[in-house]
Every structure is written in structure tokens, then in C-alpha cells.
Scaffold this motif. Structure first.
Motif, PDB file in Angstrom:
ATOM      1  N   GLY A 141       0.785  -1.230   0.000  1.00  0.00           N
ATOM      2  CA  GLY A 141       0.000   0.000   0.000  1.00  0.00           C
ATOM      3  C   GLY A 141       0.814   1.274   0.000  1.00  0.00           C
ATOM      4  N   PHE A 142       2.142   1.161  -0.167  1.00  0.00           N
ATOM      5  CA  PHE A 142       3.011   2.336  -0.179  1.00  0.00           C
ATOM      6  C   PHE A 142       3.638   2.511  -1.560  1.00  0.00           C
ATOM      7  N   GLN A 143       3.511   3.711  -2.120  1.00  0.00           N
ATOM      8  CA  GLN A 143       4.076   4.023  -3.430  1.00  0.00           C
ATOM      9  C   GLN A 143       5.356   4.837  -3.253  1.00  0.00           C
ATOM     10  N   LEU A 144       6.431   4.372  -3.870  1.00  0.00           N
ATOM     11  CA  LEU A 144       7.712   5.051  -3.712  1.00  0.00           C
ATOM     12  C   LEU A 144       7.679   6.466  -4.297  1.00  0.00           C
ATOM     13  N   TYR A 145       8.262   7.398  -3.558  1.00  0.00           N
ATOM     14  CA  TYR A 145       8.424   8.757  -4.068  1.00  0.00           C
ATOM     15  C   TYR A 145       9.824   9.299  -3.767  1.00  0.00           C
ATOM     16  N   HIS A 146      10.631   8.490  -3.107  1.00  0.00           N
ATOM     17  CA  HIS A 146      11.991   8.909  -2.757  1.00  0.00           C
ATOM     18  C   HIS A 146      12.935   7.723  -2.932  1.00  0.00           C
ATOM     19  N   HIS A 147      14.079   7.970  -3.581  1.00  0.00           N
ATOM     20  CA  HIS A 147      15.074   6.915  -3.805  1.00  0.00           C
ATOM     21  C   HIS A 147      16.459   7.550  -3.799  1.00  0.00           C
ATOM     22  N   THR A 148      17.280   7.172  -2.823  1.00  0.00           N
ATOM     23  CA  THR A 148      18.651   7.677  -2.748  1.00  0.00           C
ATOM     24  C   THR A 148      19.619   6.504  -2.787  1.00  0.00           C
ATOM     25  N   PHE A 149      20.612   6.618  -3.647  1.00  0.00           N
ATOM     26  CA  PHE A 149      21.594   5.556  -3.861  1.00  0.00           C
ATOM     27  C   PHE A 149      22.974   6.066  -3.448  1.00  0.00           C
ATOM     28  N   PHE A 150      23.590   5.397  -2.469  1.00  0.00           N
ATOM     29  CA  PHE A 150      24.935   5.734  -1.998  1.00  0.00           C
ATOM     30  C   PHE A 150      25.908   4.683  -2.536  1.00  0.00           C
ATOM     31  N   PHE A 151      27.082   5.105  -2.998  1.00  0.00           N
ATOM     32  CA  PHE A 151      28.090   4.105  -3.347  1.00  0.00           C
ATOM     33  C   PHE A 151      29.498   4.645  -3.139  1.00  0.00           C
ATOM     34  N   THR A 152      30.441   3.715  -2.993  1.00  0.00           N
ATOM     35  CA  THR A 152      31.825   4.057  -2.685  1.00  0.00           C
ATOM     36  C   THR A 152      32.721   3.823  -3.890  1.00  0.00           C
TER      37      THR A 152
END
Length: 363
Positions: A141-152
Motif C-alpha cells: 500500500g506504499f508508493q515510492l516517491y523517494h530513492h537515494t543511492f549511496f556508493f563508494t
């Protein structure tokens, strides 16, 4: 790769004041530098993907300890504060339209780190698949609206993403690792304030057979699937079989576009469920329809249990609905205390952060 946690938070509107956000940026950079210096960048990625530590970290920066803004504002502050040169970490994506820039920003960051092309492509794929799993394969029931990708610079990555549903926002955490499997119990710690009574979870071990049958159904062709549907008002709806008592009532209509997607999937003949889900257009309705047919027709029941394991940030202080994990709680707090002691910030900001950490502990 493993999914490291999920958190439910009250959905609050508005923005952080500019003065507060600027302070959060300064403190986020200083704390990150201290953690990286003490524990290494790999350990920092584990911390940022841990819902307990992330929540405490957000509170120390100065944001509401339990609101949805802890995710978007903290990730925004980290994106401004962290640099590939100083911290060895690249932050991509963000809220709304910014999330759609993630692939391009991963590509740009990979060039700065001089990562191999196949590694960059792998990270872009993982970014897309993590979003696909949380938005389509876990139907809570939750629709994504935020996506943060961290990488090294070594290609280690972590994902913090958030979905909106009613009065709550739900946060999902991912972490890279040795195993790359998006559909074999990827959660190692899930925290929620409320539990959805019935949520389709195709990433669960209990959904293994339903996943296999879903692939078989597609590879047999849409004509084979079509016989399980009847036409009503121009839409294809699943024929009414005798519903088992456990089964939720779901809207199972598929328009012509849905069957076109299944036709294209049939032509590609996916080898496994991950390959099927990764195809363009394979969204929640198609995934749900295949899961329901697998259950009603073939008896392969998928998991309808909401994949949550903890409530609140570290569990409930009264033991409801889950007890506090004291070891994880204490470890989260101690890491931040150590970082505050070493962070290069002025004394006023340090005292402010210590006060916020104390308030978080009391809550």
C-alpha cells in the motif's frame, strides 16, 4: 545484496527551514568524516543502510525523530555534504523528479571513481530492481516517491527509499553484499509503526513456488493466461474461482496494455522471476495477477504477510508489538556518540547534536 530494513513514519508536510538544513549539512559532513575515519567507508555504508542507526543519525542532525521528513531531508543533507573526494562516497537520486536522475548520476559518479563499466551498469540495475521490488513485488500500500543511492569508490552501495501510503510513509533500506538475490528473504531487519493486515510479498521465501509458476505462466503465452479471465466493460477480470478463506479481495482487471506486456514477456522467455520482474512494464497489476492465478488455479500460495519485524525505531519500550533490541540500540547510540566526540564542528553545534541524541534516546 541484502535488504536491511524498513521503517514506517507519520507523513508530515512542509520543508525544513533553511537555517536548519544548512546546519544539518555541516553536521552530516562532519559526522560522516568521523565515522569513515574511525570505522572505514564500508562500515559507514552498513550504518546508513541500518534503519536504527539512520533514525538516530537523522535525529542528531536535528530533524523530527519520527516524521517522514527524517528520510528525505537527511538524504538531501547528505547529498549536499558528502563529496567523492573527501568522503569517498557518492550520493545519487532523491525525492520525486530527482529520483529519476539516479541512473545518470550513478554513471557520472562511476566515472569520477574510475569504476569499470560493468560495475556501474550493475549498480544502475540494482538501483532499478530495488525500487521494482519495493514498489511492485511487495504490495503493502506504499508508493515510492523517494530513492537515494549511496556508493563508494570500491563499488559498495546502499539504498534508502521511501513510499507514501495514507497518513504514513514507509522507509526501505538496502545494502550490497556477496549475494545478489532480490527474491529470497532479502530483509534482515524491518521496522514499522503499523502492520498491514494483508500485503502481497513476492520476495518472501514462502512465495518461491508462486514465483516459479508466474514465470511458467508467462512463458506459456498470454493466450494461456487469458483463459483465466473474463471480459467486463472492456477490461479483463479474473474469473471467479472459489476463494480460500485467507485470500484478500483484489482488483484484478488487466487492460489491453497489460496483455501486451505479457505478450512481450512471452516473446523474451525469461529464465527466472528476477528476469521477468526486470522487464519494462511488468508492474504491480501484472505481478499480482500472476500471483493470484498461481494461488487460485495451481495452489501455489504466495505470502500475504506484511514483511515487518519491528515497530518504532528500536522496538517498543513497552515490548509492543516487538521488544527493544538492546544490543543494536546501544551500538547505534555509541557509534554516534563516538562520531560526535571526533567531529570537526564548533562547540555550539556539538552541544546541539548531543541534546538531540539525548532526546532521541528518551523517546
Amino acid at each position: 545484496m541484502e535488504k536491511t530494513g524498513l521503517v514506517n513514519l507519520p507523513l508530515h508536510g512542509g520543508r525544513a527551514p533553511r537555517w536548519l538544513f544548512n546546519r544539518m549539512v555541516r553536521l552530516a559532513g562532519a559526522l560522516t568524516a568521523a565515522v569513515v575515519a574511525e570505522y572505514g567507508v564500508g562500515e559507514y555504508m552498513k550504518r546508513i543502510s541500518n534503519p536504527y542507526w539512520f533514525q538516530a543519525f537523522s535525529c542528531v542532525l536535528g530533524f523530527d525523530w519520527h516524521s517522514s521528513g527524517t528520510t528525505t531531508t537527511t538524504c538531501g543533507a547528505l547529498k549536499v555534504a558528502l563529496s567523492s573526494q573527501e568522503h569517498g562516497i557518492c550520493v545519487c537520486g532523491g525525492k520525486g523528479a530527482s529520483s529519476r536522475k539516479t541512473p545518470r548520476q550513478i554513471l557520472e559518479g562511476g566515472e569520477r571513481f574510475n569504476l569499470k563499466t560493468n560495475k556501474v551498469e550493475e549498480m544502475i540495475y540494482c538501483s532499478k530492481m530495488a525500487a521494482k521490488v519495493d514498489n511492485s513485488c511487495i504490495q503493502d500500500g506504499f508508493q515510492l516517491y523517494h530513492h537515494t543511492f549511496f556508493f563508494t569508490e570500491r563499488g559498495e552501495w546502499a539504498i534508502v527509499q521511501q513510499g507514501m501510503g495514507g497518513k504514513y510513509a514507509r522507509r526501505y533500506h538496502w545494502l550490497s553484499g556477496v549475494t545478489r538475490d532480490f527474491f529470497m528473504e532479502p530483509h534482515s531487519g524491518i521496522c514499522c509503526d503499523n502492520v498491514v493486515k494483508q500485503a502481497l510479498d513476492m520476495s518472501s521465501e514462502a512465495s518461491r513456488e508462486a514465483r516459479e509458476i508466474s514465470v511458467d505462466l508467462v512463458n506459456d503465452g498470454p493466450q494461456h493466461i487469458n483463459k483465466y479471465f473474463s471480459c467486463r466493460g472492456g477490461q479483463k477480470r479474473i474469473t471467479q474461482y472459489t476463494m480460500p478463506s485467507h485470500h484478500p479481495v483484489l482488483d484484478m482487471d488487466l487492460g489491453p496494455g497489460g496483455f501486451n506486456v505479457l505478450q512481450k514477456a512471452y516473446e523474451l522467455q525469461p529464465d527466472n522471476y528476477e528476469e521477468l520482474v526486470s522487464l519494462a512494464g511488468m508492474g504491480p497489476k501484472k505481478i499480482r495477477a500472476l500471483a493470484l492465478i498461481s494461488d487460485l488455479v495451481y495452489g501455489a500460495e504466495p505470502s500475504w504477510k506484511d514483511p515487518v519485524k519491528y515497530s518504532f525505531t528500536h522496538g517498543g519500550k513497552d515490548g509492543f508489538p516487538y521488544p527493544v533490541n538492546r544490543r543494536v540500540y546501544d551500538n547505534s547510540i555509541q557509534t554516534l556518540r563516538d562520531a560526535l566526540d571526533q567531529a570537526r564542528v564548533d562547540e555550539k553545534d556539538r552541544l546541539y547534536a548531543v541534546k538531540r541524541l539525548h532526546e532521541f534516546i528518551q523517546n
